[in-house]
Design an enzyme around this catalytic site. Structure first.
Site, mmCIF file in Angstrom:
data_model
loop_
_atom_site.group_PDB
_atom_site.id
_atom_site.type_symbol
_atom_site.label_atom_id
_atom_site.label_comp_id
_atom_site.label_asym_id
_atom_site.label_seq_id
_atom_site.Cartn_x
_atom_site.Cartn_y
_atom_site.Cartn_z
ATOM 1 C CG MET A 1 -9.605 5.941 7.204
ATOM 2 S SD MET A 1 -10.454 4.509 6.503
ATOM 3 C CE MET A 1 -11.273 3.815 7.934
ATOM 4 C CE LYS A 17 -6.742 -0.450 -0.335
ATOM 5 N NZ LYS A 17 -7.836 -1.087 0.389
ATOM 6 C CG ASP A 77 -2.011 -0.732 1.331
ATOM 7 O OD1 ASP A 77 -2.417 -1.158 0.257
ATOM 8 O OD2 ASP A 77 -2.556 -0.934 2.425
HETATM 9 N N1 SAH Z 1 -4.723 -0.561 9.168
HETATM 10 C C1 SAH Z 1 -4.343 0.794 9.462
HETATM 11 C C2 SAH Z 1 -5.456 1.773 9.217
HETATM 12 C C3 SAH Z 1 -5.873 1.860 7.780
HETATM 13 S S1 SAH Z 1 -7.102 3.065 7.506
HETATM 14 C C4 SAH Z 1 -3.840 0.883 10.892
HETATM 15 O O1 SAH Z 1 -3.989 -0.078 11.658
HETATM 16 O O2 SAH Z 1 -3.262 1.901 11.251
HETATM 17 C C5 SAH Z 1 -6.123 4.459 7.063
HETATM 18 C C6 SAH Z 1 -6.179 5.485 8.168
HETATM 19 O O3 SAH Z 1 -5.277 5.133 9.184
HETATM 20 C C7 SAH Z 1 -5.758 6.874 7.766
HETATM 21 O O4 SAH Z 1 -6.816 7.579 7.185
HETATM 22 C C8 SAH Z 1 -5.374 7.473 9.096
HETATM 23 O O5 SAH Z 1 -6.515 7.841 9.825
HETATM 24 C C9 SAH Z 1 -4.784 6.296 9.786
HETATM 25 N N2 SAH Z 1 -3.327 6.266 9.656
HETATM 26 C C10 SAH Z 1 -2.577 5.317 9.088
HETATM 27 N N3 SAH Z 1 -1.268 5.604 9.237
HETATM 28 C C11 SAH Z 1 -1.201 6.749 9.930
HETATM 29 C C12 SAH Z 1 -0.155 7.542 10.424
HETATM 30 N N4 SAH Z 1 1.116 7.218 10.214
HETATM 31 N N5 SAH Z 1 -0.454 8.649 11.119
HETATM 32 C C13 SAH Z 1 -1.721 8.988 11.344
HETATM 33 N N6 SAH Z 1 -2.757 8.286 10.900
HETATM 34 C C14 SAH Z 1 -2.512 7.168 10.212
#
Ligand code: SAH
Length: 506
Positions: free
Chosen positions: A172, A57, A35
């Site tokens: 998100m 994505k 991703d």
């Molecule tokens: N599986 C991922 C989440 C995927 S959904 C997890 O466990 O973190 C994608 C969302 O994750 C983004 O819109 C944001 O809200 C959050 N996200 C992912 N990486 C991030 C980061 N480094 N800092 C802040 N938010 C993050």
């Protein structure tokens, strides 16, 4: 025969938050499907010949649809491959890991889930916000903030959620912040509840906005605070001032290009990253065998017992020397009574890995320092061997000869310009993405400037951090203006000098 798919959590950003199991399967992988949230450095754990497929994505730009990704996983696994499906954070926290594992199950393809550090917890932690705390929160919930606001029935039970859980973390949710905060307040969460957004958590570009449920939507809009970010609601946010540790590091936010060779860059990168810097490794040189051949070095090795002194001026020289020695079936014992001099601590350490302690290591790690340290040991007539780079300076042999020594230089390696990073470097410079460039030799300066010719007008905005005065002098001769010089000529000294400069200019 079917292969296997590892649905693997990549962690939230800092690539070192990958689990050991994740790293192990990446090393084995034939195919890596990844991703956009995963740091691309994670891919370096995979074999160079592994197939790496980006299916990134972002909300608006789906490179491959979810169905397409699943079809790809099935196809690659059916062809017998070991497939690593690398997902940001944890695969089961809004990562669609559920859909992918179900599809694999239905197709009868073996799979394993390797959990990862979710951004919901990891990004908060890097902002100094614990999701639970004995004084401030005994529960937390992770909630999607991506619900379609026009949807009639929300699947989020706002009436229950708003006040039942101490800490709420929305993923998100940046885009929907006005709606989320409105629902929370409408269902009883106080407007003055502390709230925070953490963008790009765990990365050196992490940004945090602290406000309250009542005003954070407006503040985020004013500051144009963008995704990806987690949105944290709860009293734990007020603990940040006493728990901040990451974005307070001395080099936090500084973007540094490291120009050392592939073999040597990681050690320097690690030192800088530990201080919070964001490093990009862009080797501008690589080490190659001598331009002619090893004849001179090999002949010298055959006559090793004749030398009174062996002088090593770099770890590369040590490496090449002992490789040639080993090819002849020899080892350190072949050095006999010869005394050893090393230009600096890293070179002395390289000798130590062959069981040898340098007799002379100067205080100042440069040719001048080495000459000064050696002088008292020389009476004239000593036979000295210096296995070193083709393009090295003549200072050391010249001064030693003047002292009456019989100096033999042999080419052990040569330094060649590495051009694979040309486009990347030019783009980074043009986009203003580099604050500091580290240079650890004059040849690295020359090759860096060759590579970046087309972006040379951008170099005034960049600070060149040099390992020692000779490299700095080369920078000045080349017309560079912003130059730092380490006072100890080692990578640790270089790191210190960048740190001091940052503290003084902040
Ligand atoms: N599986 C991922 C989440 C995927 S959904 C997890 O466990 O973190 C994608 C969302 O994750 C983004 O819109 C944001 O809200 C959050 N996200 C992912 N990486 C991030 C980061 N480094 N800092 C802040 N938010 C993050």
């Amino acid at each position: 025969m079917n292969g296997i798919v590892y649905l693997t959590g990549a962690g939230p950003g800092d690539y070192r938050l990958l689990t050991l199991k994740g790293r192990d399967v990446l090393k084995e992988a034939d195919v890596v499907v990844y991703d956009y949230l995963a740091d691309e450095r994670l891919l370096d754990f995979a074999r160079p010949d592994a197939e790496k497929i980006y299916v990134g994505k972002k909300a608006a730009d789906h490179t491959l649809s979810q169905e397409g990704i699943i079809a790809l996983l099935l196809e690659k696994a059916r062809a017998g491959n070991i497939v690593v499906r690398l997902k940001g954070g944890d695969p089961f926290v809004f990562g669609r890991g559920g859909e992918e594992s179900r599809a694999l199950h239905d197709a009868g393809i073996p799979f394993e889930i390797i959990p990862g550090v979710t951004s919901a917890i990891g990004a908060a932690a890097y902002a100094g916000i614990p999701v639970t705390d004995r004084t401030a929160a005994s529960s937390f919930a992770v909630v999607t903030g991506h619900e379609d606001p026009t949807k009639k029935e929300s699947s989020i039970r706002w009436d229950k959620l708003a006040t039942a859980v101490d800490t709420l973390v929305f993923l998100m949710g940046v885009h929907n912040l006005p709606l989320i905060t409105k629902e929370l307040m409408a269902h009883g969460r106080a407007a003055d509840t502390p709230a925070a957004l953490v963008r790009w958590g765990t990365k050196p570009i992490q940004e945090t906005l602290v406000a309250t449920v009542g005003d954070i939507a407006q503040k985020a809009a004013e500051q144009q605070f963008k995704a990806p970010a987690i949105f944290v609601v709860g009293d734990v946010v007020s603990l940040r001032p006493s728990m901040q540790w990451f974005d307070t590091k001395p080099l936090f936010g500084l973007r540094i290009a490291v120009t050392r060779t592939h073999a040597q860059a990681p050690a320097l990168t690690r030192q800088l990253e530990n201080l919070g810097a964001s490093c990009i490794e862009v080797p501008t040189i690589r080490i190659e065998p001598p331009s002619d051949d090893y004849a001179a070095l090999d002949t010298a090795i055959d006559r090793l017992t004749e030398y009174d002194w062996l002088i090593f001026t770099s770890t590369n020289g040590v490496d090449a020397f002992f490789r040639r020695l080993a090819l002849k079936g020899l080892d350190s014992r072949a050095l006999g009574q010869a005394k050893l001099a090393a230009i600096g601590s890293a070179t002395a350490d390289a000798l130590l890995t062959h069981g040898l302690t340098a007799d002379v290591v100067p205080r100042a790690y440069c040719a001048e320092g080495l000459f000064e340290a050696l002088s008292p040991h020389l009476r004239g007539g000593e036979k000295i061997l210096i296995p070193r780079a083709k393009e090295a300076r003549s200072f050391l042999p010249d001064t030693l000869r003047r002292k009456g020594a019989d100096v033999e230089i042999c080419e052990a390696y040569q330094t060649i310009g590495a051009s694979e990073n040309k486009e990347r470097l030019e783009k980074l410079l043009t986009d203003g993405q580099i604050d500091v460039v580290t240079v650890t030799s004059s040849s690295a300066v020359h090759h860096f400037l060759d590579l970046t010719q087309d972006a040379s007008d951008k170099l005034d905005a960049v600070t060149f951090a040099c390992i020692g005065p000779i490299t700095a002098q080369t920078c000045r001769e080349k017309g560079l203006t912003q130059i730092l010089t380490a006072s100890t000529y080692t990578t640790a000294g270089l790191t210190d000098c960048i740190k001091d400069w940052r503290l003084n200019t902040r």
